[in-house]
Write a protein that holds these residues in place. Structure first.
Motif, PDB file in Angstrom:
ATOM      1  N   ALA A  84     103.894 -19.544  44.070  1.00 14.71           N
ATOM      2  CA  ALA A  84     103.427 -18.172  43.862  1.00 14.71           C
ATOM      3  C   ALA A  84     101.916 -18.198  43.739  1.00 14.71           C
ATOM      4  O   ALA A  84     101.329 -19.223  43.391  1.00 14.71           O
ATOM      5  N   PHE A  85     101.273 -17.084  44.053  1.00 13.83           N
ATOM      6  CA  PHE A  85      99.836 -17.021  43.873  1.00 13.83           C
ATOM      7  C   PHE A  85      99.424 -15.594  43.581  1.00 13.83           C
ATOM      8  O   PHE A  85     100.127 -14.641  43.866  1.00 13.83           O
ATOM      9  N   GLY A  86      98.276 -15.482  42.958  1.00 17.96           N
ATOM     10  CA  GLY A  86      97.675 -14.185  42.694  1.00 17.96           C
ATOM     11  C   GLY A  86      96.197 -14.266  43.005  1.00 17.96           C
ATOM     12  O   GLY A  86      95.556 -15.277  42.727  1.00 17.96           O
ATOM     13  N   ASP A  97      80.240  -9.518  42.995  1.00 16.25           N
ATOM     14  CA  ASP A  97      81.640  -9.430  43.384  1.00 16.25           C
ATOM     15  C   ASP A  97      82.217 -10.830  43.530  1.00 16.25           C
ATOM     16  O   ASP A  97      81.706 -11.648  44.290  1.00 16.25           O
ATOM     17  N   SER A  98      83.278 -11.096  42.797  1.00 14.05           N
ATOM     18  CA  SER A  98      83.895 -12.428  42.828  1.00 14.05           C
ATOM     19  C   SER A  98      85.408 -12.290  42.827  1.00 14.05           C
ATOM     20  O   SER A  98      85.961 -11.292  42.363  1.00 14.05           O
ATOM     21  N   ARG A  99      86.054 -13.343  43.317  1.00 14.52           N
ATOM     22  CA  ARG A  99      87.509 -13.402  43.323  1.00 14.52           C
ATOM     23  C   ARG A  99      87.958 -14.733  42.722  1.00 14.52           C
ATOM     24  O   ARG A  99      87.224 -15.711  42.738  1.00 14.52           O
ATOM     25  N   ALA A 100      89.201 -14.738  42.250  1.00 14.75           N
ATOM     26  CA  ALA A 100      89.803 -15.971  41.749  1.00 14.75           C
ATOM     27  C   ALA A 100      91.204 -16.090  42.340  1.00 14.75           C
ATOM     28  O   ALA A 100      91.929 -15.100  42.440  1.00 14.75           O
ATOM     29  N   LEU A 101      91.561 -17.301  42.734  1.00 12.82           N
ATOM     30  CA  LEU A 101      92.900 -17.595  43.229  1.00 12.82           C
ATOM     31  C   LEU A 101      93.614 -18.400  42.161  1.00 12.82           C
ATOM     32  O   LEU A 101      93.129 -19.447  41.735  1.00 12.82           O
ATOM     33  N   ILE A 132      95.815 -17.246  34.346  1.00 15.57           N
ATOM     34  CA  ILE A 132      95.432 -15.874  34.707  1.00 15.57           C
ATOM     35  C   ILE A 132      94.443 -15.312  33.696  1.00 15.57           C
ATOM     36  O   ILE A 132      93.439 -14.691  34.063  1.00 15.57           O
ATOM     37  N   VAL A 133      94.693 -15.553  32.420  1.00 15.55           N
ATOM     38  CA  VAL A 133      93.790 -15.059  31.371  1.00 15.55           C
ATOM     39  C   VAL A 133      92.405 -15.685  31.526  1.00 15.55           C
ATOM     40  O   VAL A 133      91.386 -14.985  31.458  1.00 15.55           O
ATOM     41  N   VAL A 134      92.340 -16.987  31.738  1.00 18.39           N
ATOM     42  CA  VAL A 134      91.046 -17.658  31.890  1.00 18.39           C
ATOM     43  C   VAL A 134      90.342 -17.150  33.149  1.00 18.39           C
ATOM     44  O   VAL A 134      89.131 -16.922  33.141  1.00 18.39           O
ATOM     45  N   ALA A 135      91.086 -16.944  34.238  1.00 21.83           N
ATOM     46  CA  ALA A 135      90.480 -16.415  35.470  1.00 21.83           C
ATOM     47  C   ALA A 135      89.892 -15.029  35.207  1.00 21.83           C
ATOM     48  O   ALA A 135      88.767 -14.737  35.641  1.00 21.83           O
ATOM     49  N   ALA A 136      90.627 -14.179  34.488  1.00 26.25           N
ATOM     50  CA  ALA A 136      90.119 -12.835  34.176  1.00 26.25           C
ATOM     51  C   ALA A 136      88.859 -12.915  33.310  1.00 26.25           C
ATOM     52  O   ALA A 136      87.890 -12.184  33.543  1.00 26.25           O
ATOM     53  N   GLU A 137      88.860 -13.801  32.332  1.00 33.30           N
ATOM     54  CA  GLU A 137      87.674 -13.968  31.479  1.00 33.30           C
ATOM     55  C   GLU A 137      86.463 -14.397  32.306  1.00 33.30           C
ATOM     56  O   GLU A 137      85.366 -13.873  32.130  1.00 33.30           O
ATOM     57  N   LYS A 138      86.663 -15.354  33.215  1.00 33.26           N
ATOM     58  CA  LYS A 138      85.550 -15.831  34.045  1.00 33.26           C
ATOM     59  C   LYS A 138      85.065 -14.735  34.996  1.00 33.26           C
ATOM     60  O   LYS A 138      83.864 -14.578  35.208  1.00 33.26           O
ATOM     61  N   LEU A 139      85.982 -13.981  35.563  1.00 28.41           N
ATOM     62  CA  LEU A 139      85.590 -12.897  36.470  1.00 28.41           C
ATOM     63  C   LEU A 139      84.785 -11.829  35.736  1.00 28.41           C
ATOM     64  O   LEU A 139      83.839 -11.263  36.284  1.00 28.41           O
ATOM     65  N   ARG A 140      85.151 -11.543  34.509  1.00 27.48           N
ATOM     66  CA  ARG A 140      84.421 -10.535  33.726  1.00 27.48           C
ATOM     67  C   ARG A 140      82.992 -10.963  33.432  1.00 27.48           C
ATOM     68  O   ARG A 140      82.119 -10.131  33.210  1.00 27.48           O
ATOM     69  N   CYS A 141      82.736 -12.268  33.454  1.00 26.86           N
ATOM     70  CA  CYS A 141      81.388 -12.782  33.186  1.00 26.86           C
ATOM     71  C   CYS A 141      80.521 -12.843  34.445  1.00 26.86           C
ATOM     72  O   CYS A 141      79.310 -13.039  34.342  1.00 26.86           O
TER      73      CYS A 141
END
Length: 116
Positions: free
Chosen positions: A73-75, A57-61, A44-53
């Motif tokens: 589970a998924f987010g 508009d982008s999403r991560a699963l 989740i942390v790595v996904a948030a870091e990548k999204l911030r870069c």
């Protein structure tokens, strides 16, 4: 996930072509350990870091599994606000509706007394 088979099964069930995009953010168990049920926190942390870069508009699963692939589970994370959430109109569907849909799927027969 730390185990490749979990990722492969999730891709198959979600209809994701595993040959078109990277499937891991942390490299799997060989590169980033997952003891103490903390593995997905790092994803989740790595996904948030990548999204911030990302500039657009982008999403991560991010998916997680437990047990013998019996608990999933998924987010879904995004770098932009969801219009329905911002406007206050988003509403969670009652779990019994989703459960009824899941219960309607065909079930495998289990042999109570297997032979052979």
């Amino acid at each position: 996930s730390c185990f490749p088979v979990a990722v492969q099964i999730a891709c198959r069930e979600l209809g994701i072509d595993s040959s078109t995009s990277p499937l891991t953010l942390t490299g799997g168990l060989a590169y980033h350990g997952g003891p103490g049920s903390n593995y997905v926190t790092h994803s989740i942390v790595v996904a948030a870091e990548k999204l911030r870069c990302c500039s657009g508009d982008s999403r991560a699963l991010v998916t997680a599994n437990g047990g013998y692939l019996t608990k999933h589970a998924f987010g879904v994370y995004a770098n932009f606000p969801d219009r329905a959430a911002v406007e206050g109109v988003w509403c969670r569907e009652h779990p019994s509706i989703c459960q009824a849909e899941v219960d309607a799927f065909p079930r495998e027969q289990v042999a109570d007394n297997p032979e052979g």
